[in-house]
Design a protein around this motif. Structure first.
Motif, mmCIF file in Angstrom:
data_model
loop_
_atom_site.group_PDB
_atom_site.id
_atom_site.type_symbol
_atom_site.label_atom_id
_atom_site.label_comp_id
_atom_site.label_asym_id
_atom_site.label_seq_id
_atom_site.Cartn_x
_atom_site.Cartn_y
_atom_site.Cartn_z
ATOM 1 N N VAL A 261 0.519 -1.165 0.210
ATOM 2 C CA VAL A 261 0.082 -0.232 -0.005
ATOM 3 C C VAL A 261 1.044 1.068 -0.353
ATOM 4 N N HIS A 262 0.423 2.425 -0.808
ATOM 5 C CA HIS A 262 0.778 3.350 -0.802
ATOM 6 C C HIS A 262 0.362 4.165 0.299
ATOM 7 N N ASP A 263 1.180 5.586 0.909
ATOM 8 C CA ASP A 263 1.007 6.402 1.674
ATOM 9 C C ASP A 263 1.006 7.987 1.020
ATOM 10 N N SER A 264 0.134 8.127 0.317
ATOM 11 C CA SER A 264 -0.274 9.490 -0.641
ATOM 12 C C SER A 264 0.605 10.997 -0.029
ATOM 13 N N GLU A 265 0.083 10.731 1.477
ATOM 14 C CA GLU A 265 0.585 12.304 2.360
ATOM 15 C C GLU A 265 1.822 12.104 2.661
ATOM 16 N N THR A 266 2.431 11.077 2.444
ATOM 17 C CA THR A 266 4.567 10.720 3.213
ATOM 18 C C THR A 266 4.693 10.334 2.170
ATOM 19 N N ASP A 267 3.927 9.901 1.199
ATOM 20 C CA ASP A 267 4.433 8.990 0.136
ATOM 21 C C ASP A 267 5.855 7.715 0.272
ATOM 22 N N ASP A 268 4.881 7.495 1.346
ATOM 23 C CA ASP A 268 5.561 5.675 2.339
ATOM 24 C C ASP A 268 4.455 4.542 1.311
ATOM 25 N N TYR A 269 5.384 3.163 1.653
ATOM 26 C CA TYR A 269 4.904 2.455 0.818
ATOM 27 C C TYR A 269 4.634 1.347 2.280
ATOM 28 N N PHE A 270 3.955 0.198 2.906
ATOM 29 C CA PHE A 270 4.010 -0.532 3.494
ATOM 30 C C PHE A 270 3.835 -1.797 3.075
ATOM 31 N N SER A 271 4.207 -2.725 3.832
ATOM 32 C CA SER A 271 3.345 -4.365 2.947
ATOM 33 C C SER A 271 3.014 -5.166 4.002
#
Length: 80
Positions: free
Chosen positions: A33-43
């Motif tokens: 998944v991608h957090d557009s606010e922080t531009d981080d990806y999580f699995s």
């Protein structure tokens, strides 16, 4: 149409994230998944009911990271 998912953060707040992609490895299923606010990806791993679980095993995480880097075409390691 964008696929969205809501994940609770450490304080219990729901954070909207975009499903970047999903994949399977044998019987195991994974979502990035991608957090557009922080531009981080999580699995996460997930089950037949869509319940998410953290990826805690280093070998399993390395597999997910390798698939992510292959999918994005990025030879440099990204932070998941």
């Amino acid at each position: 149409m964008e696929n969205k998912i809501y994940i609770k953060d450490e304080e219990g707040n729901e954070v909207e994230m975009e499903i970047f992609f999903t994949f399977e490895n044998g019987d195991d299923r994974y979502v990035i998944v991608h957090d557009s606010e922080t531009d981080d990806y999580f699995s996460f791993g997930y089950d037949d009911n869509g319940n998410l679980r953290p990826i805690e095993d280093p070998e399993e995480f390395a597999l997910v990271e390798e698939v992510f880097n292959t999918f994005t075409g990025d030879d440099d390691e990204e932070d998941l």
